[in-house]
Write an enzyme that holds these catalytic residues in place. Structure first.
Site, PDB file in Angstrom:
ATOM      1  N   TYR A  67      36.045  32.474  44.796  1.00  0.00           N
ATOM      2  CA  TYR A  67      35.802  33.906  45.039  1.00  0.00           C
ATOM      3  C   TYR A  67      36.875  34.719  44.312  1.00  0.00           C
ATOM      4  O   TYR A  67      36.585  35.641  43.553  1.00  0.00           O
ATOM      5  CB  TYR A  67      35.832  34.204  46.547  1.00  0.00           C
ATOM      6  CG  TYR A  67      35.925  35.676  46.873  1.00  0.00           C
ATOM      7  CD1 TYR A  67      34.848  36.517  46.617  1.00  0.00           C
ATOM      8  CD2 TYR A  67      37.090  36.231  47.412  1.00  0.00           C
ATOM      9  CE1 TYR A  67      34.929  37.884  46.893  1.00  0.00           C
ATOM     10  CE2 TYR A  67      37.173  37.582  47.689  1.00  0.00           C
ATOM     11  CZ  TYR A  67      36.095  38.399  47.432  1.00  0.00           C
ATOM     12  OH  TYR A  67      36.172  39.746  47.695  1.00  0.00           O
TER      13      TYR A  67
ATOM     14  N   LYS B  30      36.574  37.095  40.746  1.00  0.00           N
ATOM     15  CA  LYS B  30      36.986  38.505  40.805  1.00  0.00           C
ATOM     16  C   LYS B  30      37.919  38.804  39.635  1.00  0.00           C
ATOM     17  O   LYS B  30      37.789  39.822  38.959  1.00  0.00           O
ATOM     18  CB  LYS B  30      37.714  38.798  42.128  1.00  0.00           C
ATOM     19  CG  LYS B  30      36.791  39.028  43.306  1.00  0.00           C
ATOM     20  CD  LYS B  30      36.091  40.360  43.199  1.00  0.00           C
ATOM     21  CE  LYS B  30      35.372  40.762  44.467  1.00  0.00           C
ATOM     22  NZ  LYS B  30      34.499  41.931  44.258  1.00  0.00           N
TER      23      LYS B  30
END
Length: 354
Positions: A163, A167
């Site tokens: 994650y 990003k």
């Protein structure tokens, strides 16, 4: 297109206000936790707002009867549909993502396709459609674990999870397409807290408050880990700032946005004190500590956004806990310990998100 919303004319400096009413904002993921506080705020301030969202959590909580709100049920992976939605838009606020690590582990391919693979095609589509400004919401978790006393924007990105990694990987893809007529800026917010009509109870402050109020006890996993926190209302103010800031101050820049860096143990104490103060009958609220394998600890420095844009958050963790207490008391969050809709992973499982 949308007609300009009426402006109350009373004083001489209304021209500035009128200009803001011209702006058309598209918010990807605008039906989510942040979107449900952001969208009404932008509408109140005279913007025309389009929400483009896959609606995993529905859109019942958005002010859909507002004349300046358009809600498009759409997937950001469908670039053609997205590009059509971008037509006539001045500013894109890109919030949509499969947020947090557990959701990622649930379905890695879903998360990869939404959080990374479709990002550059979306940026290209926005630029092609004539969008003027693109605001990318990254995350302060891109830094990973750091023992630096202060993690500033130029700290290396050492993400621990996919994650966080994605990003960070999207950031240079945005800069690649920046030009004089396509203004780009990235923000890296801290972990959010506070009440939203589309509530998330899987964020640290919110989890602890839910347990304190509804169970009368809090369990802390680890406790020493430092985490940066940001109230959802300050997150909304940050977006407002990114819409209005002069290009010269923000183009090509990355801004940390955080307020209080606190250990999980400190947050638990704050939650205990606020809940006991609001509801003396619930005292004493117990805190028990258990070991954790989640050792993420980092302390972000948000001086840059203050220095360049004069922005300082004004809502504290205490404020967030208090707002949640009122929501629980008023029955706004029924079945908050077990209703899937308050927990991203559970909801995605329940609806078989793909």
């Amino acid at each position: 297109g949308l007609s300009k919303s009426p402006v109350t004319r009373g004083s001489d400096h209304d021209s500035e206000h009128e200009e803001s009413t011209m702006k058309r904002i598209l918010v990807t993921g605008g039906a989510g936790y942040v979107g449900n506080v952001l969208v009404p705020t932008l509408l109140d301030r005279g913007y025309a707002v389009t929400v483009y969202d896959i609606l995993f959590y529905g859109d019942e909580t958005l002010p859909k009867d507002h004349p300046n709100l358009t809600v498009i049920e759409g997937d950001i992976r469908h670039t053609d549909k997205l590009e059509a939605a971008f037509s006539g838009i001045d500013v894109v606020l890109h919030l949509a993502c499969i947020s947090n690590d557990p959701s990622f582990e649930l379905d890695e391919q879903l998360s990869t396709s939404i959080n990374y693979e479709c990002f550059e095609p979306m940026v290209i589509a926005a630029k092609r459609a004539g969008v003027r400004r693109f605001v990318y919401c990254s995350s302060s978790s891109v830094y990973g674990v750091s023992d630096q006393p202060d993690v500033t924007e130029d700290h290396p990105l050492v993400p621990l999870t996919l994650y966080n990694k994605y990003k960070g990987m999207c950031e240079p893809l945005l800069w690649k397409h920046m030009s004089d007529d396509f203004e780009c800026v990235t923000i890296r917010p801290a972990t959010l807290c506070g009440y939203s009509p589309r509530m998330r109870l899987d964020l640290s402050v919110n989890i602890l408050t839910n347990h304190a109020f509804n169970k009368g006890a809090i369990t802390v996993f680890g406790g020493d880990q430092l985490r940066p926190n940001l109230h959802i209302k300050d997150m909304v103010e940050t977006y407002k700032l990114m819409i209005d800031a002069p290009a010269a101050k923000i183009v090509g820049e990355t801004f940390n946005v955080g307020y209080q860096n606190r250990s999980i143990a400190d947050i638990a104490t704050i939650v205990k004190e606020v809940v006991e103060e609001q509801f003396p009958e619930k005292a004493p609220i117990g805190i028990s500590t258990t070991p954790s394998d989640d050792n993420r600890s980092y302390h972000i420095n948000s001086d840059k956004i203050r220095r360049i844009l004069g922005f300082t958050p004004t809502h504290s963790i205490e404020d967030a806990v208090r707002d949640l207490c009122f929501a629980f008391r008023d029955g706004a969050l029924p079945h908050s310990l077990d209703d899937d809709q308050f927990f991203n992973v559970k909801q995605m499982k329940a609806i078989h998100a793909a």
